[in-house]
Design a protein around this motif. Structure first.
Motif, PDB file in Angstrom:
ATOM      1  N   ALA A   1      -4.037 -12.474  11.335  1.00  0.00           N
ATOM      2  CA  ALA A   1      -5.381 -12.523  11.910  1.00  0.00           C
ATOM      3  C   ALA A   1      -6.043 -11.150  11.981  1.00  0.00           C
ATOM      4  O   ALA A   1      -7.267 -11.042  12.133  1.00  0.00           O
ATOM      5  CB  ALA A   1      -5.299 -13.124  13.315  1.00  0.00           C
ATOM      6  N   MET A   2      -5.285 -10.122  11.840  1.00  0.00           N
ATOM      7  CA  MET A   2      -5.835  -8.774  12.055  1.00  0.00           C
ATOM      8  C   MET A   2      -6.519  -8.202  10.823  1.00  0.00           C
ATOM      9  O   MET A   2      -7.268  -7.235  10.911  1.00  0.00           O
ATOM     10  CB  MET A   2      -4.714  -7.822  12.501  1.00  0.00           C
ATOM     11  CG  MET A   2      -4.143  -8.193  13.857  1.00  0.00           C
ATOM     12  SD  MET A   2      -2.577  -7.379  14.193  1.00  0.00           S
ATOM     13  CE  MET A   2      -3.142  -5.753  14.523  1.00  0.00           C
ATOM     14  N   GLY A   3      -6.326  -8.794   9.649  1.00  0.00           N
ATOM     15  CA  GLY A   3      -6.912  -8.245   8.421  1.00  0.00           C
ATOM     16  C   GLY A   3      -6.398  -6.829   8.174  1.00  0.00           C
ATOM     17  O   GLY A   3      -5.320  -6.463   8.625  1.00  0.00           O
ATOM     18  N   TRP A   4      -7.195  -6.066   7.441  1.00  0.00           N
ATOM     19  CA  TRP A   4      -6.807  -4.672   7.198  1.00  0.00           C
ATOM     20  C   TRP A   4      -6.921  -3.882   8.498  1.00  0.00           C
ATOM     21  O   TRP A   4      -7.984  -3.837   9.106  1.00  0.00           O
ATOM     22  CB  TRP A   4      -7.690  -4.018   6.135  1.00  0.00           C
ATOM     23  CG  TRP A   4      -7.245  -4.352   4.739  1.00  0.00           C
ATOM     24  CD1 TRP A   4      -7.811  -5.240   3.879  1.00  0.00           C
ATOM     25  CD2 TRP A   4      -6.114  -3.785   4.078  1.00  0.00           C
ATOM     26  NE1 TRP A   4      -7.124  -5.305   2.710  1.00  0.00           N
ATOM     27  CE2 TRP A   4      -6.052  -4.391   2.792  1.00  0.00           C
ATOM     28  CE3 TRP A   4      -5.145  -2.860   4.410  1.00  0.00           C
ATOM     29  CZ2 TRP A   4      -5.079  -4.093   1.856  1.00  0.00           C
ATOM     30  CZ3 TRP A   4      -4.185  -2.553   3.481  1.00  0.00           C
ATOM     31  CH2 TRP A   4      -4.134  -3.160   2.221  1.00  0.00           C
ATOM     32  N   THR A   5      -5.851  -3.300   8.898  1.00  0.00           N
ATOM     33  CA  THR A   5      -5.811  -2.547  10.160  1.00  0.00           C
ATOM     34  C   THR A   5      -5.215  -1.167   9.897  1.00  0.00           C
ATOM     35  O   THR A   5      -4.225  -1.049   9.176  1.00  0.00           O
ATOM     36  CB  THR A   5      -4.936  -3.270  11.207  1.00  0.00           C
ATOM     37  OG1 THR A   5      -5.393  -4.615  11.296  1.00  0.00           O
ATOM     38  CG2 THR A   5      -5.044  -2.600  12.561  1.00  0.00           C
ATOM     39  N   LYS A   6      -5.850  -0.202  10.502  1.00  0.00           N
ATOM     40  CA  LYS A   6      -5.350   1.171  10.359  1.00  0.00           C
ATOM     41  C   LYS A   6      -4.690   1.592  11.665  1.00  0.00           C
ATOM     42  O   LYS A   6      -5.229   1.341  12.745  1.00  0.00           O
ATOM     43  CB  LYS A   6      -6.513   2.093  10.037  1.00  0.00           C
ATOM     44  CG  LYS A   6      -6.095   3.491   9.606  1.00  0.00           C
ATOM     45  CD  LYS A   6      -7.310   4.259   9.105  1.00  0.00           C
ATOM     46  CE  LYS A   6      -6.891   5.612   8.540  1.00  0.00           C
ATOM     47  NZ  LYS A   6      -8.037   6.324   7.975  1.00  0.00           N
ATOM     48  N   ALA A   7      -3.517   2.193  11.568  1.00  0.00           N
ATOM     49  CA  ALA A   7      -2.797   2.633  12.780  1.00  0.00           C
ATOM     50  C   ALA A   7      -2.074   3.938  12.471  1.00  0.00           C
ATOM     51  O   ALA A   7      -1.883   4.303  11.320  1.00  0.00           O
ATOM     52  CB  ALA A   7      -1.808   1.572  13.231  1.00  0.00           C
ATOM     53  N   SER A   8      -1.697   4.582  13.548  1.00  0.00           N
ATOM     54  CA  SER A   8      -1.001   5.858  13.337  1.00  0.00           C
ATOM     55  C   SER A   8       0.062   6.055  14.417  1.00  0.00           C
ATOM     56  O   SER A   8       0.060   5.377  15.443  1.00  0.00           O
ATOM     57  CB  SER A   8      -1.992   7.018  13.351  1.00  0.00           C
ATOM     58  OG  SER A   8      -2.584   7.122  14.627  1.00  0.00           O
ATOM     59  N   GLN A   9       0.913   6.958  14.156  1.00  0.00           N
ATOM     60  CA  GLN A   9       1.955   7.314  15.124  1.00  0.00           C
ATOM     61  C   GLN A   9       2.202   8.825  15.029  1.00  0.00           C
ATOM     62  O   GLN A   9       2.259   9.381  13.932  1.00  0.00           O
ATOM     63  CB  GLN A   9       3.258   6.566  14.807  1.00  0.00           C
ATOM     64  CG  GLN A   9       4.399   6.865  15.736  1.00  0.00           C
ATOM     65  CD  GLN A   9       4.148   6.430  17.179  1.00  0.00           C
ATOM     66  OE1 GLN A   9       3.590   7.180  17.965  1.00  0.00           O
ATOM     67  NE2 GLN A   9       4.524   5.196  17.487  1.00  0.00           N
ATOM     68  N   THR A  10       2.304   9.459  16.171  1.00  0.00           N
ATOM     69  CA  THR A  10       2.593  10.887  16.207  1.00  0.00           C
ATOM     70  C   THR A  10       4.034  11.076  16.672  1.00  0.00           C
ATOM     71  O   THR A  10       4.478  10.407  17.608  1.00  0.00           O
ATOM     72  CB  THR A  10       1.634  11.597  17.184  1.00  0.00           C
ATOM     73  OG1 THR A  10       0.301  11.321  16.761  1.00  0.00           O
ATOM     74  CG2 THR A  10       1.868  13.096  17.166  1.00  0.00           C
TER      75      THR A  10
END
Lengths: 242, 1211
Positions: free
Chosen positions: A182-191
């Motif tokens: 359901a989220m489609g293209w999603t951008k995420a990050s982690q430090t």
């Protein structure tokens, strides 16, 4: 949908073009390496747009590990066009891969040499038609007995650290990345790493010589007999401290 | 003309025709040769042939000429028939019609018909019309000469037009062997180095001298043997006379061909041959050791490094003075070879330079350098890598006495020593010298020989000289020395030199009168008592001072702490002197004080030194520690002071008994010698008389000592006092001293037979007294041993009670904690519930017993994964999972596990795993499993372990303590040999023998569990570990003592690190770590290995020595240096157990042997007091030992040990 390496994606290059591309790529690689301290993307072919070599800079064939469960992994990995996005990584899975045996489908980047004491940020875009994911950076060091050289391969290094994974959902914890159809293209990050490291963590972190981006499709939902996919694109890793 | 004449004429004409034909061909041949010469000359002008080209062209020309000549000859030799010539004539002269040929043919027929005969008989044709010259082909002749003319003209005309160059080329072509160069605009005058040879790696300069017209370019063409041709442009000619052009090749690696080109001039092609550097390909050296050593046989040869060795690679040890025979060869022929020792020795070649041989004597310890030279001047040089064993002087060690010795009156001197030499000894001498003689070494003044031991090249010699047969005065001091001489004879291999000689330091004996001995003993006893008393006082005072400082530690000055430290140092120094005294004034109390000296006293000095600089929190700890240590020291010292009287008494008794023993032994020996002298007068010597005289003196001294000790011991030991008085009275009533003196007089008067009765009577009486004292000895020793045994048994019972009490307390506490207090009653009510609790404990014990029944016998893999590497995983724990409620689930026994095990039994193949990671929540599941009956469980197959294993670990997940305990699963015996592992790392409900376990991020459950795993976290698992090494991480903190069967397996595990874990679970039969494990109370398990180990043997020897020492002490038998030997044995045992270098162990053992030998000397003969305490050379506490093992890498430990040893043994 056609999967790489079908002809419409792959454009065989002429000898001159191939040679030029090779030179350009290598120049780019060295430039990227040299400018690592400047905060640029440390990942080779992080946008999967290198069409001269299939998944250049990534490991997708695990036959050399001797693990029979992973022997067919490469048959489920492709670079394809998804919607408006060209050249994205596609990990194909079904119930057997995701649940019954559950080994998933995965790719790893080639080892990225890093100087000690760095803090990094991994940014990535993903879309799923069913699988959940585990996307994280792992720390490696030279395997005992391997003479260090400039272009290490994954089989020449040994894992010593797993950094926190990238969470796509609202909850920034757990064992899975939390991506859903359901989220489609999603951008995420982690430090990473954590600013307050325990003694145990610090001991292991001090050993890290290379970083490897690990992308795997696990768990989630499936629609047998159809295949479900985890798409990944725009993988960027940068050092955020000097 | 007759037919015969006709035929002859025709043959003649035929020959003329042949000559004409040959002439034409000759002319044409010359013309062709000239034309060819013209062509070749012209081509030489253009191509400037080298010698080869010229020769080829010339050969071609000559071949053409040869062909032409053959063609001419064939013309001359052509056979023309008369018919043919006739036909040729008729063709030239048609008037003859065919009359000529007809006549010729008809005349040849033998049966011609009349018609033909008539035709023949008619006149011959008109021969006059035949003009032979007319038969010549004038046209062809004219043409051939024309061709010849044209060819000659062309040649000459061309020469005239071109000039000298043409003639030069013409001559070059005609004579290919001529050195004439082609005519060029430039001239190459010389080329250096021409054809030559050069060493690889050297520089090569190629040069040419040229002259010619300006502007021409000079080139160098190079043809390396291993590469394609290259052309070097050297420069442009200036036209100013002769010029030089050169090219330098800095480093020759291969052979070359080269030539120079200057304009149109080209030099010859020269060759430079590159030679590899001269090197030795073989150096064989045969060693002939010095002649005396040959006597030692094969063992000696083996020690010397063998008969023959490779001089290029081997590094043997060779004794000095050996003969070395060389046989060497280089990588090419050489012209000379020398070996440099002190002077160069030339080697000889039997095969014209291929191999060289010769021999030298290894007279010095200087290195041997071998040099070879070849015809090109190249040299090769190598130094023989040999270790020259110098012939050292003999090693001499005096075992006893170790210093200036005072003997009791009548005691004979005894000397025990060992001599060793690296090659062989020829002589050992004992000499007497003047007491004041201080000369040593080679300059020593010769002494008077007492005895000589001739030796035939033996390498070690040891003896114990007891003064037998040597007359000596008992009043004057006597000085001895030992001289050892080795076999380094002057003629050994012609090396020359003197034999090595070692001379010992003077060994001095002095005799004291009984009065002196008594006064000395008294002085020593008083001094000792004062010293110990002072020591106690000092320690008490310092303890008080330390206690006060501890009370005011915040305000105490650092200097005050330093004062206490210094005071402790003084105390330690005094204690060190006491235990270092060779008289052993403390007797059996020496060992407790020695332990104090080495341990507590050293530690307290360190603690007190650190107090002043420590932080306040640490200061308190250190101060309390100092007080504790000082109290311990005071306690031991007080005990020592109290025990001194007992020690003194025991020493007196032992001395007295020793005196009697010596008297009996001496009198017995004297009697035997006297009896022997009755038949053999030679044996009756002055020494025997002296001995009997000394025995009389010793008896008098013994009687005095008995009376004196009887008085002093009356209060402490009445029975012994009475025995002493009885013995003294007996001696006097039997007039034993007088009898002894009488015997001595008889012996002096050469009447041995008369001496025998008084001697026998004396011996009988003394033996009776000895029996009397031995009876007392046995009685006292038995009583003392019985007392000690009772005390030990009492102590043992107390210990058992304590252990039982401790065990019960632990059990009760654990059970109390395990039982949940659901009633929420206050603790005060606990007492009321004691009975109920007791019943619960009973149940609990039954439960434990039941648990013990469920576990099958542990299958043993004895397999170790040497390479276990750890991966740390950062985990983001889900919020709230630390407080999540525990879910209890019941699990039935799974039959498929049995089927799986059955399948794996045959395959023995490990099951692959999927990816594994750490969970992001705490363990909130409590699994209660149904267990198999042991009868249902087949033997679990063991799957071999891989070469490497990955361990995953993370920081412990947060969970409330109570919840953590509640989540503990039940013990299970559902086991699988191997199983697919992956996903979350959690404690499951099955046992696994696959060793795939990871450390994870949760604590192991508090339960007994078998199986096989890597190192992981501490817990109560009872399985087998498969990791060869690894770090034990924090886990279950409430480890109870093990309730299940022991599961240690063979194999050794090395601990990499330790996180304060209490137990590792299961394990291998041996292992080592930096910290001690948890003490256990399991049953005693003796080793199943029947073969004795070195450690076991050492321990057994020590126990035997200790038992002997204890028995001797109890029986008042002198022990000499046995205590010292025991101490060294103990150290050797400790060194073996701790894995110290063998060299260090050997040193401890050597010291133990020396102490035992010393004891043997001390106890073997007459009473001999200890050495003078005023000059102990090295107190036992500072013994020269190999350094202790340190943190140096294993490869260097021996070296480091040697280093410290050399430091400690330095003067």
């Amino acid at each position: 949908m056609s999967l790489y390496p079908l002809s419409f994606v792959r454009r065989p290059a002429s000898g001159l073009f191939r040679h030029s591309a090779f030179c350009i790529l290598h120049s780019a690689f060295f430039l990227l390496s040299a400018s690592a301290w400047a905060g640029s993307n440390l990942v080779v072919n992080g946008h999967f747009s290198d069409t001269n070599e299939f998944l250049h800079g990534w490991k997708y064939n695990y036959e050399d590990t001797g693990n029979e469960l992973m022997a067919a992994n490469h048959t489920h990995v492709a670079v394809t066009n998804e919607g408006s996005k060209n050249h994205v990584l596609a990990l194909q899975a079904n119930k057997i891969l995701l649940w019954d045996i559950g080994q998933g489908v995965m790719v790893d980047s080639d080892p990225i040499p890093v100087a000690p004491g760095g803090r990094f940020k991994l940014t990535i875009s993903a879309k799923s038609t069913g699988p959940n994911c585990r996307i994280l950076v792992e720390g490696y060091r030279w395997k005992p007995g391997v003479k260090p050289h400039a272009h290490p391969k994954l089989k020449e290094v040994r894992k010593c650290y797993r950094f926190a994974q990238v969470y796509f959902g609202a909850e920034k914890a757990g064992t899975m990345g939390g991506i859903s159809p359901a989220m489609g293209w999603t951008k995420a990050s982690q430090t990473f790493p954590d600013e307050k490291m325990t003694k145990l963590a610090l001991e292991s972190f001090d050993k890290v010589q290379f970083l490897v981006i690990h992308i795997a499709a696990f768990s989630g939902t499936w629609k047998d007999p159809e295949w479900v996919y985890l798409y990944v694109d725009d993988v960027e890793l940068e050092r955020i401290n000097k | 003309m007759s037919p015969f004449g006709l035929q002859h004429e025709l043959i003649r004409i035929g020959r003329i025709l042949n000559r004409w034909q040959a002439e034409i061909r000759t002319v044409l041949l010359i013309a062709a040769a000239l034309a060819s010469l013209w062509l070749l000359t012209l081509s030489d002008l253009v191509f400037r042939y080298q010698r080869t080209g010229r020769l080829a062209a010339w050969l071609l020309l000559m071949a053409g000429v040869a062909v032409g000549l053959w063609y001419v000859i064939t013309a001359l030799r052509t056979r023309r028939t008369p018919e043919g010539v006739a036909a040729r004539i008729e063709h030239t002269f048609p008037k003859l019609d065919n009359h000529l040929i007809n006549t010729l043919q008809f005349s040849q027929r033998t049966n011609a018909d009349p018609m033909e005969q008539q035709y023949v008989e008619r006149n011959a044709p008109d021969w006059s019309v035949i003009k032979v010259p007319a038969l010549r082909d004038r046209k062809t002749q004219w043409r051939s000469y024309a061709v010849l003319f044209l060819a000659g003209l062309t040649l000459i005309a061309t020469g005239a037009w071109i000039g000298g160059a043409w003639n030069n080329a013409l001559v070059r072509m005609l004579n290919p062997f001529s050195p004439r160069t082609p005519t060029t605009l430039a001239i190459i005058h010389s080329v250096t180095p021409g054809n030559s040879t050069i060493l690889k790696g050297a520089a090569l300069a190629l040069a040419c001298k040229v002259s010619g017209k300006k502007g021409q370019i000079v080139y160098l063409d190079l043809w390396p043997e291993d590469d394609k041709r290259s052309v070097m442009k050297l420069g442009r000619m200036t036209g100013d006379g002769e010029e030089t052009y050169a090219y330098q090749i800095p480093r020759i690696a291969t052979g070359y061909q080269y030539r120079f080109r200057a304009g149109d001039a080209v030099s010859e092609r020269f060759t430079v041959q590159a030679l590899p550097p001269l090197a030795f390909s073989r150096i064989e050296v045969a060693v002939t050791p010095p002649t005396p050593r040959l006597r030692q046989g094969s063992a000696g040869q083996a020690r010397l490094g063998g008969q023959r060795f490779d001089g290029l690679t081997a590094t043997p040890s060779i004794p000095q003075d050996s003969i070395l025979a060389f046989d060497l060869k280089c990588n090419r022929e050489i012209t000379s070879a020398t070996v440099m020792t002190t002077n160069p020795v030339s080697l000889l070649s039997p095969d014209r330079g291929q191999s060289w041989s010769g021999q030298v004597v290894l007279a010095s310890t200087r290195p041997l350098v071998i040099t070879a030279r070849d015809a090109h001047g190249a040299t090769a040089e190598t130094t023989l890598k040999i270790e020259i064993i110098p012939d050292a002087a003999p090693m001499l060690r005096i075992i006893a006495p170790t210093g200036r010795t005072r003997l009791a009156a009548g005691a004979a001197p005894r000397i025990q020593w060992e001599v060793s030499d690296d090659f062989g000894l020829t002589q050992v001498r004992l000499e007497t010298i003047a007491v004041q003689d201080k000369s040593t070494g080679q300059d020593s003044i010769p002494g008077t020989q007492v005895q000589e031991w001739p030796l035939d090249g033996t390498r070690a010699f040891a003896t114990n000289w007891n003064g037998e047969g040597f007359p000596f005065s008992m009043t004057e001091p006597l000085a001895f020395r030992i001289v050892a001489v080795d076999d380094r004879a002057g003629g050994r291999n012609g090396a020359g030199g003197e034999p090595n000689r070692t001379i010992s330091a003077p060994i001095i004996f002095e005799w004291n009168t009984p009065k002196d001995v008594a006064s000395q003993n008294k002085a020593v006893a008083t001094k000792l008592a004062e010293a110990v008393k002072g020591l106690v006082e000092r320690q008490r005072e310092n303890l008080e001072k330390t206690t006060k400082l501890e009370a005011v530690q915040q305000t105490a000055k650092p200097a005050e702490w330093q004062d206490t430290a210094q005071a402790q140092q003084v105390i330690r120094k005094i204690a060190g002197q006491l235990i270092a005294d060779p008289k052993k004034p403390l007797g059996p109390l020496t060992e407790p004080v020695r332990k104090l000296y080495l341990g507590t006293m050293a530690e307290v000095v360190d603690v007190l030194t650190r107090v002043s600089g420590a932080e306040s929190a640490q200061k308190t700890v250190l101060a309390k520690r100092a007080i504790l240590l000082e109290t311990r020291i005071l306690r031991v010292l007080t005990g020592t002071e109290a025990g001194l009287d007992t020690v003194k008494r025991n020493q007196e008794i032992t001395g007295l008994l020793g005196q009697l023993d010596a008297l009996v032994k001496g009198q017995d020996t004297a009697l035997v010698q006297t009896k022997a002298s009755v038949t053999n007068a030679v044996k009756l010597n002055a020494a025997l008389v002296d001995k009997q005289d000394r025995l009389a003196g010793a008896l008098t001294e013994f009687v005095q000592a008995c009376r004196k000790d009887a008085t002093t011991l009356t209060a402490s030991d009445m029975a012994f006092s009475k025995i002493l008085i009885q013995i003294a009275d007996g001696c006097e009533s039997n007039k034993l001293a007088a009898l002894m003196l009488k015997a001595a007089e008889c012996l002096q008067n050469k009447q041995p037979a008369t001496a025998i009765p008084p001697q026998s009577k004396t011996l009988a009486a003394l033996t009776e007294f000895q029996k009397l004292l031995n009876g007392w000895r046995i009685q006292e020793a038995t009583q003392t041993a019985s007392d000690m045994r009772e005390a030990l048994q009492e102590a043992s019972k107390k210990m058992d009670k304590l252990i039982e009490l401790e065990s019960k307390s632990v059990e009760a506490m654990r059970e109390t904690l395990r039982q949940e207090d659901k009633s929420k009653k206050p603790l005060d009510d606990l007492e009321e519930e004691y009975v109920e609790l007791h019943e619960q404990m009973k149940d609990s014990l039954l439960e434990i017993a039941t648990d013990l029944q469920i576990f099958p016998e542990l299958p043993v893999g004895n397999d170790l994964v040497e390479d276990v590497f750890q991966v740390y995983e950062e985990v983001k724990q889900k919020l709230g999972t630390d407080k999540a409620a525990i879910q209890e689930i019941g699990l039935q026994k799974e039959d498929w596990l049995l089927a799986l095990n059955d399948a794996l039994k045959d395959t023995k193949k490990r099951i692959d795993d999927t990816e594994t990671w750490l969970p992001a929540d705490a363990d909130n599941r409590k699994a209660l499993t149904e267990n198999f009956d042991q009868a249902e469980m087949p033997k679990v197959p063991i799957i071999p372990m891989p070469g490497e294993m990955e361990d995953i670990i993370g920081d412990l997940a947060e969970q409330e303590e109570e919840l953590e305990k509640k989540s503990d699963d039940s013990a299970t015996n559902q086991g699988a040999a191997d199983i697919l592992m992956g996903w979350d790392i959690k404690e499951g409900e099955w046992v696994s023998y696959s060793g795939k376990g990871k450390s994870g991020n949760t604590r192991p459950d508090h339960k007994e569990q078998d199986g096989r795993s890597n190192v992981g976290r501490s817990g109560m698992a009872d399985g087998e570990t498969s990791a060869g090494s690894g770090k034990i991480n924090a886990g279950d903190e409430n480890i109870d003592k093990r309730m299940t069967q022991d599961s240690s397996q063979s194999g050794q595990v090395q601990e990499d690190g330790h996180s304060k874990a209490k137990a590792t679970g299961g394990g291998k039969g041996s292992g080592y770590g930096d910290e001690l494990g948890m003490a256990g109370s399991g049953p005693r398990r003796d080793s199943k290995i029947t073969q004795g180990s070195e450690l076991g043997l050492q321990a057994m020897l020590k126990r035997n020595a200790q038992a002997l020492y204890a028995r001797s002490e109890l029986s008042h038998v002198r022990t000499g240096s046995l205590d010292e030997a025991i101490r060294w044995m103990q150290q050797a045992e400790g060194a073996i157990a701790k894995g110290y270098p063998a060299q260090q162990v050997r040193e401890f053992q050597r010291n133990a042997v020396t102490a035992l030998k010393k004891s043997q000397t001390e106890l073997g003969g007459a009473v001999m007091d200890s050495a003078d305490a005023t000059a102990p050379t090295a107190p036992p506490i500072d013994d020269q030992l190999a350094g202790v093992r340190d943190e140096a890498p294993s490869a260097y430990r021996e070296l480091v040990s040697e280093y410290f040893k050399s430091l400690s043994s330095a003067p």
